[in-house]
Design an enzyme around this catalytic site. Structure first.
Site, short mmCIF file in Angstrom:
data_model
loop_
_atom_site.label_atom_id
_atom_site.label_comp_id
_atom_site.label_asym_id
_atom_site.label_seq_id
_atom_site.Cartn_x
_atom_site.Cartn_y
_atom_site.Cartn_z
N LYS A 13 0.83 -1.22 0.00
CA LYS A 13 0.00 0.00 0.00
C LYS A 13 0.86 1.26 0.00
O LYS A 13 0.63 2.18 -0.77
CB LYS A 13 -0.89 0.07 1.25
CG LYS A 13 -1.98 -0.93 1.32
CD LYS A 13 -2.91 -0.64 2.49
CE LYS A 13 -2.23 -0.63 3.85
NZ LYS A 13 -1.72 -1.92 4.33
N ARG A 86 -9.58 1.58 9.46
CA ARG A 86 -9.21 0.20 9.77
C ARG A 86 -10.29 -0.52 10.55
O ARG A 86 -10.15 -1.71 10.80
CB ARG A 86 -7.95 0.21 10.61
CG ARG A 86 -6.67 -0.15 9.83
CD ARG A 86 -5.52 0.07 10.76
NE ARG A 86 -4.35 -0.69 10.57
CZ ARG A 86 -3.24 -0.21 10.03
NH1 ARG A 86 -3.20 0.97 9.50
NH2 ARG A 86 -2.15 -0.95 10.00
N ARG A 120 11.05 -7.43 5.71
CA ARG A 120 11.00 -5.99 5.43
C ARG A 120 12.00 -5.22 6.30
O ARG A 120 12.17 -5.50 7.48
CB ARG A 120 9.59 -5.49 5.70
CG ARG A 120 9.41 -4.00 5.51
CD ARG A 120 7.98 -3.67 5.32
NE ARG A 120 7.25 -3.56 6.57
CZ ARG A 120 6.00 -3.11 6.65
NH1 ARG A 120 5.36 -2.76 5.54
NH2 ARG A 120 5.39 -3.04 7.81
N ARG A 153 11.33 -2.75 11.50
CA ARG A 153 10.32 -2.16 12.37
C ARG A 153 10.06 -3.07 13.56
O ARG A 153 10.02 -4.29 13.40
CB ARG A 153 9.00 -2.00 11.58
CG ARG A 153 8.88 -0.66 10.91
CD ARG A 153 7.70 -0.59 9.98
NE ARG A 153 6.39 -0.91 10.56
CZ ARG A 153 5.24 -0.70 9.95
NH1 ARG A 153 5.23 -0.15 8.74
NH2 ARG A 153 4.11 -1.02 10.51
N ARG A 164 -1.86 -8.08 13.66
CA ARG A 164 -2.29 -7.11 12.64
C ARG A 164 -3.13 -7.80 11.56
O ARG A 164 -4.13 -7.24 11.09
CB ARG A 164 -1.06 -6.42 12.02
CG ARG A 164 -0.53 -5.32 12.94
CD ARG A 164 0.97 -5.22 12.90
NE ARG A 164 1.47 -4.59 11.70
CZ ARG A 164 2.70 -4.79 11.22
NH1 ARG A 164 3.53 -5.61 11.84
NH2 ARG A 164 3.09 -4.15 10.15
P1 AMP Z 1 1.00 0.65 9.39
O1 AMP Z 1 2.24 1.42 9.11
O2 AMP Z 1 -0.16 1.05 8.53
O3 AMP Z 1 1.23 -0.84 9.39
O4 AMP Z 1 0.55 1.03 10.88
C1 AMP Z 1 1.38 0.73 11.98
C2 AMP Z 1 0.57 0.70 13.25
O5 AMP Z 1 0.01 1.99 13.50
C3 AMP Z 1 -0.62 -0.24 13.25
O6 AMP Z 1 -0.27 -1.60 13.53
C4 AMP Z 1 -1.46 0.37 14.36
O7 AMP Z 1 -0.93 0.08 15.63
C5 AMP Z 1 -1.27 1.87 14.11
N1 AMP Z 1 -2.28 2.40 13.18
C6 AMP Z 1 -2.06 2.92 11.95
N2 AMP Z 1 -3.22 3.30 11.39
C7 AMP Z 1 -4.20 3.02 12.29
C8 AMP Z 1 -5.62 3.13 12.29
N3 AMP Z 1 -6.28 3.65 11.24
N4 AMP Z 1 -6.29 2.72 13.39
C9 AMP Z 1 -5.65 2.21 14.47
N5 AMP Z 1 -4.32 2.03 14.52
C10 AMP Z 1 -3.60 2.44 13.46
#
Ligand code: AMP
Length: 207
Positions: A13, A86, A120, A153, A164
């Site tokens: 994404k 989400r 990653r 990460r 996740r």
């Molecule tokens: P990502 O980089 O999109 O994988 O996001 C990393 C982490 O940020 C996720 O695993 C959540 O802990 C938090 N996060 C990001 N976007 C959201 C969202 N829309 N709602 C809740 N937590 C979020």
């Protein structure tokens, strides 16, 4: 035009949203990066969300909605959302306040997602993505572009990845269904080369 990109973690994404943003001028808004910036800068918000992010759990809506509203209000262009909404309540919030034209779902199996995420890496400084399976830095542990340290990460570990994925299937898929019922979701196979995926996205968006 306002677009949402959905897909399990590791479906590309972020990579696709960045390219799409450069091609179209639409603003790329990614909640994960906004939270990570806050954590790096040790802001109050960063301190509050750290434990959720490290576990792979969702950050509570009160923090998410605030950060999204700040990012979307006063934009002079359309946007590409990556990582939001989400769960159903985030979806409702979005639909009440903003118009969504198109939704792209990047499809990938959980097995491939886990393999990609375990491999990653990213540059600590300029955030360039690497992957130990297919995009290694030229010098081990050093970013090709800025010389920064290449790291993993904290939430790219098996337990956090599983949580996740679980959140994606149990919560995010409910939101995708709402958009699918509106007839605005297009599905793209994310298990292809980056360029081929981008081409399909552009075709589907008609740009
Ligand atoms: P990502 O980089 O999109 O994988 O996001 C990393 C982490 O940020 C996720 O695993 C959540 O802990 C938090 N996060 C990001 N976007 C959201 C969202 N829309 N709602 C809740 N937590 C979020």
């Amino acid at each position: 035009m306002n677009v949402i990109l959905f897909g399990v973690q590791g479906s590309g994404k972020g990579t696709q949203a960045k390219i799409l943003s450069e091609k179209t001028g639409l603003k790329h808004v990614t909640t994960g990066d906004l939270f990570r910036e806050n954590i790096e800068n040790k802001t109050e918000l960063g301190k509050k969300v750290l434990e959720f992010i490290e576990k792979g759990d969702l950050v509570p809506d009160k923090y998410v909605l605030e950060i999204v509203q700040d990012a979307l209000d006063n934009l002079s262009t359309g946007f590409i959302l990556d990582g939001f909404p989400r769960n159903p309540s985030q979806g409702e919030f979005l639909l009440k306040k903003y118009n969504i034209d198109k939704v792209v779902l990047l499809e990938l199996t959980d097995d491939v997602s886990v393999k990609r995420l375990m491999a990653r890496r990213l540059c600590k400084d300029c955030k360039t993505d690497y992957n130990m399976l297919y995009k290694l830095p030229k010098k081990e542990g050093i970013c090709d572009l800025c010389g920064g340290e290449v790291i993993q990460r904290k939430d790219d570990n098996e337990t956090a990845i599983k949580l996740r994925l679980d959140k994606f299937h149990n919560e995010t898929e409910q939101v995708i269904k709402v958009f699918a019922d509106k007839g605005i979701v297009c599905r793209v196979n994310a298990d292809q080369e980056i360029g081929a995926i981008q081409k399909e996205i552009l075709e589907n968006l008609g740009v």
